[in-house]
Every structure is written in structure tokens, then in C-alpha cells.
Design a protein around this motif. Structure first.
Motif, mmCIF file in Angstrom:
data_model
loop_
_atom_site.group_PDB
_atom_site.id
_atom_site.type_symbol
_atom_site.label_atom_id
_atom_site.label_comp_id
_atom_site.label_asym_id
_atom_site.label_seq_id
_atom_site.Cartn_x
_atom_site.Cartn_y
_atom_site.Cartn_z
ATOM 1 N N ARG A 115 0.859 -1.190 0.000
ATOM 2 C CA ARG A 115 0.000 0.000 0.000
ATOM 3 C C ARG A 115 0.890 1.233 0.000
ATOM 4 O O ARG A 115 2.003 1.221 0.539
ATOM 5 C CB ARG A 115 -0.949 0.012 1.188
ATOM 6 N N VAL A 116 0.394 2.288 -0.615
ATOM 7 C CA VAL A 116 1.132 3.546 -0.676
ATOM 8 C C VAL A 116 0.868 4.311 0.609
ATOM 9 O O VAL A 116 -0.271 4.571 0.975
ATOM 10 C CB VAL A 116 0.720 4.368 -1.912
ATOM 11 N N VAL A 117 1.952 4.664 1.306
ATOM 12 C CA VAL A 117 1.852 5.403 2.567
ATOM 13 C C VAL A 117 1.967 6.902 2.314
ATOM 14 O O VAL A 117 1.250 7.698 2.919
ATOM 15 C CB VAL A 117 2.960 4.937 3.543
ATOM 16 N N GLU A 118 2.846 7.297 1.390
ATOM 17 C CA GLU A 118 3.088 8.718 1.125
ATOM 18 C C GLU A 118 3.529 8.884 -0.322
ATOM 19 O O GLU A 118 4.270 8.063 -0.847
ATOM 20 C CB GLU A 118 4.190 9.228 2.065
ATOM 21 N N THR A 119 3.078 9.950 -0.965
ATOM 22 C CA THR A 119 3.463 10.258 -2.341
ATOM 23 C C THR A 119 3.964 11.692 -2.409
ATOM 24 O O THR A 119 3.333 12.600 -1.881
ATOM 25 C CB THR A 119 2.266 10.097 -3.301
ATOM 26 N N THR A 120 5.109 11.874 -3.062
ATOM 27 C CA THR A 120 5.694 13.196 -3.224
ATOM 28 C C THR A 120 6.094 13.380 -4.681
ATOM 29 O O THR A 120 6.695 12.488 -5.275
ATOM 30 C CB THR A 120 6.952 13.366 -2.340
ATOM 31 N N LYS A 121 5.761 14.543 -5.254
ATOM 32 C CA LYS A 121 6.156 14.842 -6.623
ATOM 33 C C LYS A 121 7.320 15.817 -6.591
ATOM 34 O O LYS A 121 7.239 16.873 -5.965
ATOM 35 C CB LYS A 121 4.991 15.435 -7.407
ATOM 36 N N ASN A 122 8.416 15.456 -7.251
ATOM 37 C CA ASN A 122 9.587 16.308 -7.332
ATOM 38 C C ASN A 122 9.565 17.010 -8.683
ATOM 39 O O ASN A 122 9.782 16.389 -9.720
ATOM 40 C CB ASN A 122 10.864 15.476 -7.176
ATOM 41 N N GLU A 123 9.289 18.304 -8.690
ATOM 42 C CA GLU A 123 9.160 19.069 -9.939
ATOM 43 C C GLU A 123 10.495 19.215 -10.661
ATOM 44 O O GLU A 123 10.542 19.213 -11.884
ATOM 45 C CB GLU A 123 8.582 20.459 -9.651
ATOM 46 N N ARG A 124 11.583 19.328 -9.923
ATOM 47 C CA ARG A 124 12.893 19.556 -10.547
ATOM 48 C C ARG A 124 13.363 18.349 -11.345
ATOM 49 O O ARG A 124 13.865 18.478 -12.448
ATOM 50 C CB ARG A 124 13.933 19.913 -9.491
#
Length: 64
Positions: A12-21
Motif C-alpha cells: 500500500r502507498v503510505v506517502e506520495t511526493t512529486k519532485n518538480e525539478r
């Protein structure tokens, strides 16, 4: 995603972060079976292609 500890294929996904750079998505996942937490990264790529049609686009009807 497959767990590196017990090889179970469900997590299961606990945390999602998008890195724009770097144009990546980083996900923290947890194995359903053994509880191990691990990180996965996904590269986002754009093809530069416009919309693709599987059938021809509808023709315009001209009114008189």
C-alpha cells in the motif's frame, strides 16, 4: 510492487511526493504481509504527441 524482504506482491502507498525539478514521483510503500517500508520512484516523461485517435475524428457538418 514486490517486497524485497518477503517477495509478496501487494503493498500500500503510505506517502506520495512529486519532485518538480527531477520530474519524478517518489512513493513510500508498505508491504501488506511483513510490514517492511520501502521507497519507489517513477520517472514522468512526456512524448510531445498530441491526442491520438483510434478512429478517425468526426467530420464537421456544414449548415446551409
Amino acid at each position: 510492487m514486490q517486497c524485497k524482504s518477503c517477495n509478496y506482491t501487494d503493498s500500500r502507498v503510505v506517502e506520495t511526493t512529486k519532485n518538480e525539478r527531477s520530474n519524478q514521483i517518489v512513493r513510500r510503500r508498505e508491504c501488506i504481509k511483513c510490514g517492511l517500508r520501502f521507497t519507489t520512484t517513477e520517472d514522468l516523461r512526456t512524448t510531445g504527441l498530441g491526442p491520438r485517435y483510434t478512429t478517425p475524428p468526426p467530420k464537421q457538418v456544414l449548415e446551409k
